[in-house]
Design a protein around this motif. Structure first.
Motif, mmCIF file in Angstrom:
data_model
loop_
_atom_site.group_PDB
_atom_site.id
_atom_site.type_symbol
_atom_site.label_atom_id
_atom_site.label_comp_id
_atom_site.label_asym_id
_atom_site.label_seq_id
_atom_site.Cartn_x
_atom_site.Cartn_y
_atom_site.Cartn_z
ATOM 1 N N ARG A 38 0.587 -1.184 0.262
ATOM 2 C CA ARG A 38 0.190 -0.085 -0.352
ATOM 3 C C ARG A 38 0.785 1.108 0.157
ATOM 4 O O ARG A 38 1.790 1.450 0.987
ATOM 5 C CB ARG A 38 -0.930 0.228 1.550
ATOM 6 C CG ARG A 38 -1.635 -1.453 1.644
ATOM 7 C CD ARG A 38 -2.992 -1.401 -0.010
ATOM 8 N NE ARG A 38 -3.557 -2.472 0.617
ATOM 9 C CZ ARG A 38 -4.849 -2.896 0.819
ATOM 10 N NH1 ARG A 38 -4.959 -1.134 1.794
ATOM 11 N NH2 ARG A 38 -5.152 -3.946 1.343
ATOM 12 N N PHE A 39 0.093 2.302 -0.622
ATOM 13 C CA PHE A 39 1.088 3.699 -0.452
ATOM 14 C C PHE A 39 0.610 4.644 0.908
ATOM 15 O O PHE A 39 -0.773 4.886 1.217
ATOM 16 C CB PHE A 39 0.378 4.376 -2.001
ATOM 17 C CG PHE A 39 1.720 5.779 -1.374
ATOM 18 C CD1 PHE A 39 3.282 5.818 -2.116
ATOM 19 C CD2 PHE A 39 0.407 7.260 -0.631
ATOM 20 C CE1 PHE A 39 3.200 7.051 -1.855
ATOM 21 C CE2 PHE A 39 1.053 7.951 -0.870
ATOM 22 C CZ PHE A 39 2.657 8.751 -1.382
ATOM 23 N N GLY A 40 1.202 4.158 1.810
ATOM 24 C CA GLY A 40 1.262 5.211 3.602
ATOM 25 C C GLY A 40 1.677 6.528 3.073
ATOM 26 O O GLY A 40 0.693 7.209 2.260
ATOM 27 N N CYS A 41 3.180 6.987 3.742
ATOM 28 C CA CYS A 41 3.569 7.530 4.062
ATOM 29 C C CYS A 41 3.960 8.215 2.614
ATOM 30 O O CYS A 41 4.920 9.799 2.420
ATOM 31 C CB CYS A 41 4.821 7.554 4.995
ATOM 32 S SG CYS A 41 5.525 6.668 4.835
ATOM 33 N N GLY A 42 4.889 7.438 2.239
ATOM 34 C CA GLY A 42 6.177 7.097 0.650
ATOM 35 C C GLY A 42 7.492 7.947 0.919
ATOM 36 O O GLY A 42 7.690 8.274 0.754
ATOM 37 N N LEU A 43 7.309 7.597 2.664
ATOM 38 C CA LEU A 43 8.710 8.190 3.259
ATOM 39 C C LEU A 43 9.558 6.752 4.134
ATOM 40 O O LEU A 43 10.242 6.978 4.893
ATOM 41 C CB LEU A 43 8.503 9.661 3.850
ATOM 42 C CG LEU A 43 8.283 10.900 4.152
ATOM 43 C CD1 LEU A 43 7.500 11.480 4.363
ATOM 44 C CD2 LEU A 43 8.646 11.120 2.485
ATOM 45 N N ALA A 44 9.175 6.301 3.452
ATOM 46 C CA ALA A 44 9.454 4.740 4.655
ATOM 47 C C ALA A 44 9.232 4.823 6.034
ATOM 48 O O ALA A 44 10.221 3.955 6.665
ATOM 49 C CB ALA A 44 10.521 4.271 3.718
ATOM 50 N N GLN A 45 8.038 4.942 6.589
ATOM 51 C CA GLN A 45 8.186 5.318 7.876
ATOM 52 C C GLN A 45 6.752 4.833 8.401
ATOM 53 O O GLN A 45 6.812 4.356 9.772
ATOM 54 C CB GLN A 45 7.687 6.817 8.225
ATOM 55 C CG GLN A 45 9.278 7.910 7.562
ATOM 56 C CD GLN A 45 9.482 9.140 8.377
ATOM 57 O OE1 GLN A 45 7.595 9.532 8.487
ATOM 58 N NE2 GLN A 45 10.456 10.126 8.185
ATOM 59 N N CYS A 46 5.491 4.261 7.923
ATOM 60 C CA CYS A 46 5.240 3.794 8.166
ATOM 61 C C CYS A 46 4.926 2.254 7.946
ATOM 62 O O CYS A 46 4.354 1.484 8.481
ATOM 63 C CB CYS A 46 3.720 4.012 7.672
ATOM 64 S SG CYS A 46 2.954 3.637 5.577
#
Length: 156
Positions: A38-46
């Motif tokens: 899934r696309f969540g934060c886009g920053l590898a944080q979630c």
């Protein structure tokens, strides 16, 4: 540029639109159109976008697609099927983990990496492994129970 790799156990080819395209975009768009990551934060944080690359959990939103050239990628769809679910998938269903379900992919994929390295993790080890995977619904207790259940099933 043609990219060749193994996806969920089969050899595939793709032509990313951009050399730096995140692996997540390649997996979710044509020709693969997978729904697990899934696309969540886009920053590898979630952690919602977690997949396994050569058996190790990675955040596919921050990994360039080109980095999987010649490697093996496993998504949630590659762990098991509805008819023959992976023990983690079965345990998540049995423990009724999902509320919104958005974090489920990342939790399962991160747990798959853990169980490949540690057949009998303690509750503390499970919690530590999943600490960086976010769940806004607060089902952490059920998630930990599901991973422990899967570990027990897999260890025999």
């Amino acid at each position: 540029m043609t990219l060749r790799f193994t996806l969920n156990g089969r050899a595939v080819e793709a032509e990313p639109a951009d050399a730096e395209m995140p692996l997540l975009y390649l997996l979710r768009e044509e020709p693969f159109a997978l729904n697990g990551p899934r696309f969540g934060c886009g920053l590898a944080q979630c952690g919602a976008c977690t997949v396994l690359v050569d058996g190790q959990a990675v955040r596919s939103c921050s990994v360039p697609a080109q980095s999987v050239e010649g490697r093996g990628v496993t998504t949630l769809e590659g762990l098991g099927t509805a008819a023959n679910p992976h023990p983690l998938q079965a345990a998540f269903a049995a423990e009724r983990v999902a509320q919104c379900g958005y974090c489920t992919n990342g939790m399962i994929m991160q747990a798959a990496d853990l169980l490949a390295r540690n057949k009998r993790p303690s509750e503390a080890e499970i919690r530590e492994e999943l600490a960086a995977n976010l769940c806004r619904c607060g089902t952490h207790v059920r998630i930990v129970r599901a991973v422990a259940r899967a570990a027990s099933t897999m260890a025999g």
